[in-house]
Scaffold this motif. Structure first.
Motif, PDB file in Angstrom:
ATOM      1  N   PHE A 217       0.793  -1.237   0.000  1.00 51.01           N
ATOM      2  CA  PHE A 217       0.000   0.000   0.000  1.00 51.01           C
ATOM      3  C   PHE A 217       0.845   1.317   0.000  1.00 51.01           C
ATOM      4  N   ASN A 218       0.195   2.769   0.092  1.00 50.80           N
ATOM      5  CA  ASN A 218       1.043   3.967   0.174  1.00 50.80           C
ATOM      6  C   ASN A 218       1.457   4.176   1.616  1.00 50.80           C
ATOM      7  N   LEU A 219       2.511   3.505   1.968  1.00 50.97           N
ATOM      8  CA  LEU A 219       2.860   3.433   3.368  1.00 50.97           C
ATOM      9  C   LEU A 219       4.370   3.558   3.512  1.00 50.97           C
ATOM     10  N   LEU A 220       4.805   3.502   4.756  1.00 47.26           N
ATOM     11  CA  LEU A 220       6.236   3.640   5.010  1.00 47.26           C
ATOM     12  C   LEU A 220       6.832   2.324   5.468  1.00 47.26           C
ATOM     13  N   LEU A 221       8.101   2.155   5.109  1.00 45.50           N
ATOM     14  CA  LEU A 221       8.846   0.999   5.582  1.00 45.50           C
ATOM     15  C   LEU A 221       9.044   1.059   7.093  1.00 45.50           C
ATOM     16  N   VAL A 222       9.160  -0.119   7.691  1.00 49.12           N
ATOM     17  CA  VAL A 222       9.615  -0.172   9.077  1.00 49.12           C
ATOM     18  C   VAL A 222      10.982   0.488   9.182  1.00 49.12           C
ATOM     19  N   TYR A 223      11.785   0.361   8.125  1.00 49.10           N
ATOM     20  CA  TYR A 223      13.123   0.949   8.100  1.00 49.10           C
ATOM     21  C   TYR A 223      13.111   2.412   7.679  1.00 49.10           C
ATOM     22  N   GLY A 224      11.942   2.940   7.315  1.00 52.71           N
ATOM     23  CA  GLY A 224      11.846   4.312   6.872  1.00 52.71           C
ATOM     24  C   GLY A 224      11.699   4.411   5.361  1.00 52.71           C
ATOM     25  N   ASN A 225      11.106   5.551   4.907  1.00 52.43           N
ATOM     26  CA  ASN A 225      10.881   5.842   3.486  1.00 52.43           C
ATOM     27  C   ASN A 225       9.758   4.970   2.913  1.00 52.43           C
ATOM     28  N   SER A 226       9.532   5.101   1.629  1.00 55.39           N
ATOM     29  CA  SER A 226       8.361   4.487   1.000  1.00 55.39           C
ATOM     30  C   SER A 226       8.423   2.964   1.046  1.00 55.39           C
ATOM     31  N   SER A 227       7.233   2.370   1.183  1.00 51.78           N
ATOM     32  CA  SER A 227       7.154   0.908   1.202  1.00 51.78           C
ATOM     33  C   SER A 227       6.774   0.340  -0.161  1.00 51.78           C
ATOM     34  N   TRP A 228       6.695   1.187  -1.164  1.00 52.44           N
ATOM     35  CA  TRP A 228       6.398   0.739  -2.526  1.00 52.44           C
ATOM     36  C   TRP A 228       7.669   0.727  -3.357  1.00 52.44           C
ATOM     37  N   ASP A 231       8.753  -2.477 -10.025  1.00 51.24           N
ATOM     38  CA  ASP A 231       9.439  -3.598 -10.656  1.00 51.24           C
ATOM     39  C   ASP A 231       9.393  -3.404 -12.167  1.00 51.24           C
ATOM     40  N   GLU A 232      10.551  -3.218 -12.776  1.00 50.62           N
ATOM     41  CA  GLU A 232      10.605  -2.930 -14.210  1.00 50.62           C
ATOM     42  C   GLU A 232      10.219  -4.128 -15.061  1.00 50.62           C
ATOM     43  N   VAL A 233      10.416  -5.333 -14.580  1.00 49.43           N
ATOM     44  CA  VAL A 233      10.063  -6.528 -15.348  1.00 49.43           C
ATOM     45  C   VAL A 233       8.546  -6.639 -15.494  1.00 49.43           C
ATOM     46  N   ARG A 234       7.833  -6.477 -14.414  1.00 50.77           N
ATOM     47  CA  ARG A 234       6.376  -6.586 -14.440  1.00 50.77           C
ATOM     48  C   ARG A 234       5.700  -5.258 -14.722  1.00 50.77           C
ATOM     49  N   ASN A 235       6.496  -4.172 -14.676  1.00 52.51           N
ATOM     50  CA  ASN A 235       5.964  -2.825 -14.887  1.00 52.51           C
ATOM     51  C   ASN A 235       4.858  -2.519 -13.870  1.00 52.51           C
ATOM     52  N   GLN A 236       5.094  -2.933 -12.620  1.00 52.67           N
ATOM     53  CA  GLN A 236       4.146  -2.739 -11.535  1.00 52.67           C
ATOM     54  C   GLN A 236       4.897  -2.410 -10.258  1.00 52.67           C
ATOM     55  N   CYS A 237       4.170  -1.813  -9.334  1.00 53.03           N
ATOM     56  CA  CYS A 237       4.726  -1.585  -8.010  1.00 53.03           C
ATOM     57  C   CYS A 237       4.333  -2.727  -7.086  1.00 53.03           C
ATOM     58  N   TYR A 238       5.203  -3.044  -6.164  1.00 53.12           N
ATOM     59  CA  TYR A 238       4.853  -4.029  -5.145  1.00 53.12           C
ATOM     60  C   TYR A 238       5.156  -3.447  -3.774  1.00 53.12           C
ATOM     61  N   PHE A 239       4.506  -4.024  -2.772  1.00 56.72           N
ATOM     62  CA  PHE A 239       4.575  -3.515  -1.408  1.00 56.72           C
ATOM     63  C   PHE A 239       5.550  -4.341  -0.582  1.00 56.72           C
ATOM     64  N   HIS A 240       6.344  -3.644   0.230  1.00 50.20           N
ATOM     65  CA  HIS A 240       7.252  -4.337   1.158  1.00 50.20           C
ATOM     66  C   HIS A 240       7.361  -3.492   2.418  1.00 50.20           C
ATOM     67  N   GLN A 241       7.079  -4.103   3.558  1.00 52.12           N
ATOM     68  CA  GLN A 241       7.142  -3.358   4.817  1.00 52.12           C
ATOM     69  C   GLN A 241       8.562  -3.278   5.356  1.00 52.12           C
ATOM     70  N   PHE A 242       9.442  -4.106   4.808  1.00 53.59           N
ATOM     71  CA  PHE A 242      10.831  -4.065   5.246  1.00 53.59           C
ATOM     72  C   PHE A 242      11.702  -3.651   4.061  1.00 53.59           C
ATOM     73  N   MET A 243      12.586  -4.485   3.592  1.00 55.12           N
ATOM     74  CA  MET A 243      13.453  -4.091   2.478  1.00 55.12           C
ATOM     75  C   MET A 243      12.812  -4.484   1.143  1.00 55.12           C
ATOM     76  N   LYS A 244      13.276  -3.844   0.063  1.00 59.14           N
ATOM     77  CA  LYS A 244      12.697  -4.146  -1.250  1.00 59.14           C
ATOM     78  C   LYS A 244      12.990  -5.573  -1.686  1.00 59.14           C
ATOM     79  N   GLU A 245      14.001  -6.194  -1.099  1.00 58.43           N
ATOM     80  CA  GLU A 245      14.286  -7.597  -1.380  1.00 58.43           C
ATOM     81  C   GLU A 245      13.345  -8.537  -0.609  1.00 58.43           C
TER      82      GLU A 245
END
Length: 499
Positions: A217-228, A231-245
């Protein structure tokens, strides 16, 4: 008249004879009678009259005797002096049986239950990469753990908890998992894992634990900054509450839940006996995709970059989260039918209050975790009698009745005990850990007062400026585990010989 007199004499003789016989020999008057074969009807009439007469005989004054006919027995059994004692004895017997049943049930309920393997002794938590390097490549591995089993046994440890060794990226201390059914080459091979399982089974039995998941969602990481993240392969955004990995999984999707069940079953068939579900409060997010509410409503939205600057009502502890945890428990129960192979389940709820953490025990008749991990002693940067007392009493008072407590004073999410509190507290805190009721959980190295070291590879280190009481962490300490982590318990038999 003569005939009637003869009949009365016959009855009198029979009664007299009955009073003197031994219960097995018939009246001699009857035995010595010579049957008249000329009149069958006469014989029948005489036989009947000789016993009963034309009226019921009067048994008044006659005492019971052995071998009495049932007609006589019925006359005596109906008398009050025989009937009342018989009924009293009957109801006393019924009452005695009911009392015994009630006493048995009470004893079963009130008597202490036999301890299961996860209650019998301490758990020893290991971060494998910094524990023991068996091939001198600079990384601890599964063979290194196997090499130290004698040492672990000498500590009288019953359970070894191994953190993530999946195939993963180097981010966030290997919690950015890429494949949950492969062993990362840094730690060895699947064969190495199977050999470790077999080696520990030789000493006792293997058990495992693992951690939870999240979603989008439009939210913040537990680590700070955006949680979105785009992804260039799928041409979509994905959500992660921690790291982008560490992308969140959408647990609203039944296919995701089924996939997790299959992963559980994969490791359970490998011999794993328990799992820890980590960061379970992040399992679900709200479906409506709304922005989360700012703590300071006057703050300019574009300047909100820290996790603590939002209320996380839409991304943590959502309705349905406990249902998912219960589904994990149901899968574990399917593999707990074999005697002596109960599958343990623990949960970790990051940064929850104690009253919310103990909710993961479940309801009185709906079990979730065997226990949620109690890491509140590890949050003490300074110790005093009052602070320790408050943590202990708060857990025991909030824990549901009949549940099992646990305690830990260190772990991969916190600084080492020595570095956090000082050398003078090592022995006393370990003594406290092992004397409290419940299961003690110790992080490897705490038994020898191991301290922090300086990090040399910042690729795996995260320092959070927004967290209070900022600390320096060693390579052996993953700061925060992501939503999906598989860990393992290795239980050492209590019959193992100490070296």
């Amino acid at each position: 008249m003569a005939e009637d007199k003869s009949k009365r004499d016959s009855i009198g003789m029979n009664m007299k004879g009955c009073q003197t016989n031994n219960g097995f020999v018939h009246n001699e008057d009857i035995l010595e009678q010579t049957p008249d074969t000329g009149s069958t009807a006469g014989n029948l009439q005489h036989s009947t009259m000789s016993i009963l007469g034309s009226q019921e005989p009067d048994f008044k004054g006659i005492q019971p005797y052995a071998g009495m006919p049932k007609e006589v027995l019925f006359q005596f059994s109906g008398q009050a002096r025989y009937r009342i004692p018989r009924e009293i004895l009957f109801w006393l017997a019924v009452a005695s049986v009911l009392v015994l049943i009630a006493a048995t049930i009470a004893i079963i309920i009130l008597s202490p239950k036999c301890l299961d393997w996860w209650q019998e002794g301490p758990m020893y938590r290991i971060y494998p990469r910094s524990f023991k390097d068996s091939n001198k490549d600079g990384n601890g591995d599964l063979k290194g753990i196997q090499d130290k089993l004698d040492y672990i046994t000498a500590l009288n440890v019953k359970t070894v908890w191994i953190t993530s060794f999946y195939k993963s990226s180097l981010k966030d201390f290997r919690y950015g998992v890429e494949d949950f059914q492969q062993v990362d080459p840094i730690f060895g091979t699947m064969e190495d894992f199977e050999n470790l399982v077999a080696a520990i089974h030789d000493k006792g039995k293997l058990n495992g634990k693992w951690a939870g998941w999240g979603s989008y969602f439009n939210l913040l990481l537990v680590y700070g900054n955006s949680s979105w993240h785009f992804d260039e392969v799928r041409n979509q955004c994905y959500f992660h509450q921690f790291m982008k990995e560490q992308p969140d999984l959408n647990f609203h999707n039944p296919d995701v839940q089924e996939e997790i069940k299959e992963i559980l079953q994969f490791w359970l068939t490998k011999g794993v006996d328990g799992f820890s579900f980590d960061a379970v409060k992040f399992l679900l997010e709200a479906k409506h995709l709304r922005d989360e509410i700012q703590v300071n409503k006057t703050q300019i939205p574009d300047t909100v970059t820290q996790y603590s600057e939002l209320y996380h009502d839409f991304t943590t502890t959502q309705v349905g989260m406990h249902d998912i945890v219960r589904s994990f428990r149901q899968t574990m129960d399917q593999y707990s039918t074999e005697p002596g192979r109960y599958r343990f389940m623990g949960t970790e709820a990051y940064a929850e209050t104690i009253d919310r953490t103990v909710m993961y025990y479940g309801l009185p008749f709906i079990q979730e975790a065997d226990f949620p991990f109690n890491n509140y002693l590890t949050m003490l940067d300074t110790v005093s009698g009052n602070s320790v007392y408050e943590v202990i009493t708060s857990w025991m008072e909030n824990m549901p009745e009949g549940k099992w407590p646990n305690w830990m004073i260190g772990g991969p999410d916190s600084s080492r005990l020595t570095s956090r509190l000082g050398n003078e507290y090592v022995n006393v805190m370990n003594m406290l850990l092992f004397t409290l009721p419940g299961t003690p959980i110790t992080y490897y190295g705490e038994e020898i007062g191991m301290g922090n070291i300086v990090a040399i590879n910042l690729n795996e280190i995260l320092i959070f400026s927004f967290l209070p009481n900022q600390r320096t962490y060693s390579l052996s300490i993953p700061l925060l585990k992501i939503m999906v982590t598989l860990l393992f318990f290795l239980t050492v038999s209590k019959n193992s010989q100490l070296s």
